[in-house]
Design a protein around this motif. Structure first.
Motif, PDB file in Angstrom:
ATOM      1  N   SER A 217       0.840  -1.202   0.000  1.00 24.75           N
ATOM      2  CA  SER A 217       0.000   0.000   0.000  1.00 24.75           C
ATOM      3  C   SER A 217       0.873   1.249   0.000  1.00 24.75           C
ATOM      4  CB  SER A 217      -0.900   0.011   1.234  1.00 24.75           C
ATOM      5  OG  SER A 217      -1.520  -1.222   1.403  1.00 24.75           O
ATOM      6  N   PRO A 218       1.416   1.633  -1.139  1.00 22.38           N
ATOM      7  CA  PRO A 218       2.361   2.758  -1.154  1.00 22.38           C
ATOM      8  C   PRO A 218       1.750   4.072  -0.654  1.00 22.38           C
ATOM      9  CG  PRO A 218       1.993   1.884  -3.376  1.00 22.38           C
ATOM     10  CD  PRO A 218       1.216   1.033  -2.444  1.00 22.38           C
ATOM     11  N   ILE A 219       0.492   4.311  -0.906  1.00 23.89           N
ATOM     12  CA  ILE A 219      -0.130   5.584  -0.479  1.00 23.89           C
ATOM     13  C   ILE A 219      -0.535   5.505   0.992  1.00 23.89           C
ATOM     14  CG2 ILE A 219      -2.067   7.159  -0.873  1.00 23.89           C
ATOM     15  CD1 ILE A 219      -1.967   6.148  -3.846  1.00 23.89           C
ATOM     16  N   ASP A 220      -1.282   4.470   1.348  1.00 23.74           N
ATOM     17  CA  ASP A 220      -1.730   4.343   2.740  1.00 23.74           C
ATOM     18  C   ASP A 220      -0.567   4.193   3.707  1.00 23.74           C
ATOM     19  OD1 ASP A 220      -4.369   4.680   2.243  1.00 23.74           O
ATOM     20  OD2 ASP A 220      -4.855   2.535   2.140  1.00 23.74           O
ATOM     21  N   SER A 221       0.472   3.508   3.291  1.00 27.13           N
ATOM     22  CA  SER A 221       1.603   3.303   4.206  1.00 27.13           C
ATOM     23  C   SER A 221       2.264   4.639   4.537  1.00 27.13           C
ATOM     24  CB  SER A 221       2.615   2.334   3.596  1.00 27.13           C
ATOM     25  OG  SER A 221       3.153   2.875   2.401  1.00 27.13           O
ATOM     26  N   GLN A 222       2.351   5.534   3.544  1.00 25.14           N
ATOM     27  CA  GLN A 222       2.938   6.854   3.819  1.00 25.14           C
ATOM     28  C   GLN A 222       2.076   7.628   4.812  1.00 25.14           C
ATOM     29  OE1 GLN A 222       5.998   7.924   3.032  1.00 25.14           O
ATOM     30  NE2 GLN A 222       6.147   5.791   2.334  1.00 25.14           N
ATOM     31  N   ARG A 223       0.771   7.505   4.674  1.00 29.64           N
ATOM     32  CA  ARG A 223      -0.130   8.177   5.634  1.00 29.64           C
ATOM     33  C   ARG A 223       0.102   7.649   7.046  1.00 29.64           C
ATOM     34  NH1 ARG A 223      -5.257   7.350   1.733  1.00 29.64           N
ATOM     35  NH2 ARG A 223      -5.096   9.269   0.529  1.00 29.64           N
ATOM     36  N   THR A 224       0.225   6.338   7.161  1.00 29.11           N
ATOM     37  CA  THR A 224       0.432   5.717   8.479  1.00 29.11           C
ATOM     38  C   THR A 224       1.742   6.202   9.098  1.00 29.11           C
ATOM     39  OG1 THR A 224      -0.717   3.768   7.657  1.00 29.11           O
ATOM     40  CG2 THR A 224       0.519   3.490   9.688  1.00 29.11           C
TER      41      THR A 224
END
Lengths: 254, 391
Positions: free
Chosen positions: A18-25
């Protein structure tokens, strides 16, 4: 549909899924608090563990001898000046290990029946031989404990602790989804510990002048060393075969 | 040792407080403590779990009781935590299972003998023979999967042999309901017994439902699924015994009284000083909670709680082996079945239950599978191996 654990599939556990969600986390975690530093590396956990360990009693103790007569004939004379309970604890530990070991090899036999075994892998006869060795070792240890007046049915503290440690091994060996090779990895850990256990027990029997027991333990140790060599070889053959780097095609497909 | 229920007021609610370190304190020893110490911990965890469970249900149905229930429930929750955390970490889920079945057998067997109502006593004997069989099946599972001996937990207080076979315990819901005691005529002991046993059984059910799927072995997973289903039947059976016409407050007060009774029973027989101090402390807490609810009954229902709660308690639960009673019951009643709320001979069993059982057992029975040719042997069945003698 993948059929082997080494096939490519939909494993979703890594951050790259999850490249996008992981950055948010990651950003949210950074925004919420201080970053990692030596002060946060579990020091508080260690302090608490030390404090609790200082106050804690043992998991249990070694029971009194099963028969006073047995104790008088053997231990009192031969263990004069020593602490016999150490020997009894280790005998109980080995006995528990061998009982569980027998059950582990029974579970491994079921794995074998549904495995695609590569050249250089185990045969059923070899696995049965090891299972029978482990079972015979149960009898040797039971008789050794009776011989020195100890109760082989008691769970000694050492037996308790190896039982706790072995729970994960049983889980792996009895899970229908695990492969023969995955289970052999666990068996390797068990065999490494088993060999060292017999070695220490033999040394202890020697030091306490139990020559009769030492001879039997030495024979068991030789068998355990054979088990270890076999398991190492089976794992190597399986991995090389599965990776396609060695000419070890399946000799028995299912 | 009698307890003056009217004058012993215990600890007031505002002084019933805890810290996290207290809740997760030292444990008993799996190896060195008496098996009945474990039985008491298991039973009291069940009694506290029932207190919390009942309190939530009551709160959902009684707006005016929500705050007093929440105050007492927070304490009960922490009492349950402290009690359940007395179990040591080296006691595996399967070993704890053996302890649960021993608790069910020994406590139910005592209750069956102490129970003054003949029908209720029959209900307890009937259920006890089924838990007795579960112990045999789980012992075989332990032996054959882990190579461990269930008697390390049981300490020779309880026989390990078949009871009423688990595979024939599966019954239709219509045959699981029982007749309740009458709230106006039943003795206090009958009311307390019903609460104690439903607490224990509900806990067993919830425990198996949580740990069952954590086992990897396929037979273990099936066996827990099968026996959890029987525990669900047992909860259904035992919860029928309490008169449904009791008021909510009456039920709450009986719960508190039962907690006093069970802690008091533990206190009188405990040899472990750590556990004894917990039973002593919580007996005082429960007396405080019981008097709190007695006051509520006076205020809300304008009833005299002394009509329900006598000056002193019945004889305490005896925490000791009931081997001979269990054997006698097994010999006389293993073939009993049910037809509606009645216990009947084998040939009069309800058709509904036979049909239900045939369906669930269609593709085999895990409890039969695991015990194929199994007989308990000290040190596990692997002890049956002959080796050359020591020279």
């Amino acid at each position: 549909m993948p059929t082997k654990p080494t096939d490519i599939g939909t494993n979703r556990t890594g951050i790259a899924t999850s490249p996008i969600d992981s950055q948010r986390t990651i950003k949210a975690a950074k925004a919420a608090g201080a970053g990692p530093s030596p002060a946060h590396n579990g020091h508080a956990l260690e302090v608490e563990r030390i404090a609790r360990s200082r106050d804690a009693g043992p998991v249990g103790t070694v029971p009194p001898p099963a028969t006073v007569k047995g104790m008088a004939k053997t231990l009192v004379e031969r263990l004069q000046g020593h602490k016999p309970t150490v020997f009894i604890d280790k005998l109980g530990e080995r006995l528990a290990f061998e009982r569980t070991g027998t059950r582990l090899y029974e579970a491994l036999l079921a794995k074998f029946e549904v495995a695609e075994v590569h050249a250089g892998g185990p045969t059923r006869a070899e696995l049965e031989k090891i299972r029978d060795d482990e079972h015979r070792h149960v009898g040797i240890l039971r008789d050794a404990m009776l011989h020195i007046g100890a109760d082989p049915t008691a769970m000694t503290p050492g037996a308790d602790v190896v039982g706790v440690a072995g729970l994960g091994w049983i889980q792996v060996l009895t899970d229908p989804r695990t492969t023969l090779t995955q289970c052999l990895d666990v068996i390797l850990i068990a065999e490494l510990a088993d060999g060292d256990g017999w070695m220490l027990l033999t040394s202890l029997a020697d030091a306490l002048d139990f020559d009769d027991l030492s001879k039997q333990f030495q024979a068991a140790l030789v068998e355990e060393e054979e088990h270890l060599m076999l398991v190492r070889g089976w794992i190597a053959a399986a991995l090389l075969g599965q990776a396609g780097v060695a000419p070890t095609p399946p000799v028995r497909s299912v | 040792m009698s307890l003056d229920l009217r004058n012993e007021k215990g600890v007031p609610l505002e002084r019933q407080v805890f810290t996290w370190r207290e809740l997760a304190g030292p444990t008993y020893s799996k190896l060195d403590d008496d098996a009945f110490a474990r039985v008491r911990v298991i039973l009291m965890n069940g009694v506290e779990a029932e207190a919390v469970r009942f309190s939530h249900a009551c709160a959902r149905m009684n707006r005016d009781l929500q705050l007093p229930l929440a105050r007492v429930r927070r304490i009960e929750h922490h009492q349950q935590t402290l009690v359940n955390w007395l179990n040591p970490a080296d006691q595996s889920p399967l070993e704890t299972t053996i302890g649960y079945e021993q608790t069910a057998i020994e406590v139910t067997a005592w209750v069956a003998q102490a129970e003054p109502d003949p029908y209720l006593a029959q209900v307890y004997r009937f259920g006890m023979l089924e838990d007795f069989d579960h112990l045999y099946r789980f012992s075989a599972l332990m032996d054959r999967v882990t190579g461990q001996d269930s008697n390390n937990i049981l300490q020779s207080y309880t026989d390990v042999r078949p009871g009423r076979p688990t595979s024939v315990e599966h019954r239709a819901p219509e045959d699981e309901l029982r007749r309740p005691y009458n709230r106006n005529t039943a003795s206090l002991l009958s009311k307390l017994n019903a609460l104690t046993i439903v607490s224990a059984e509900h806990q067993v059910h919830d425990y198996y439902m949580n740990i069952g799927p954590q086992f990897a072995d396929p037979v273990a997973r099936m066996l827990y699924a099968e026996i959890a289903s029987i525990e669900e039947q047992h909860v259904t059976q035992y919860e029928c015994l309490a008169d449904p016409d009791e008021t909510w407050l009456e039920k709450w007060l009986l719960h508190e009284c039962n907690e006093v009774y069970t802690y008091w029973s533990c206190l009188g027989q405990e040899s472990n000083p750590l556990l004894k101090s917990v039973w002593d402390r919580f007996l005082a807490y429960e007396l405080g909670q019981m008097h709190f609810v007695m006051d509520l009954m006076r205020q809300i229902e304008k009833r005299d709680p002394e009509m329900l709660i006598p000056e002193s308690l019945p004889d305490p639960i005896k925490y000791e082996s009931q081997r001979e009673f269990v054997r006698k019951t097994l010999a006389n009643e293993v073939d009993l079945r049910t037809n509606g709320p009645d216990f009947v001979p084998l040939d009069q069993e309800s058709e509904l239950s036979m049909e239900y059982r045939a369906q669930v057992n269609t593709d085999g029975s895990p409890s039969e599978l695991i015990t194929s040719d199994y007989q308990f042997t000290p040190g596990t069945e692997l002890e049956n191996v002959i080796v050359p003698p020591i020279h």
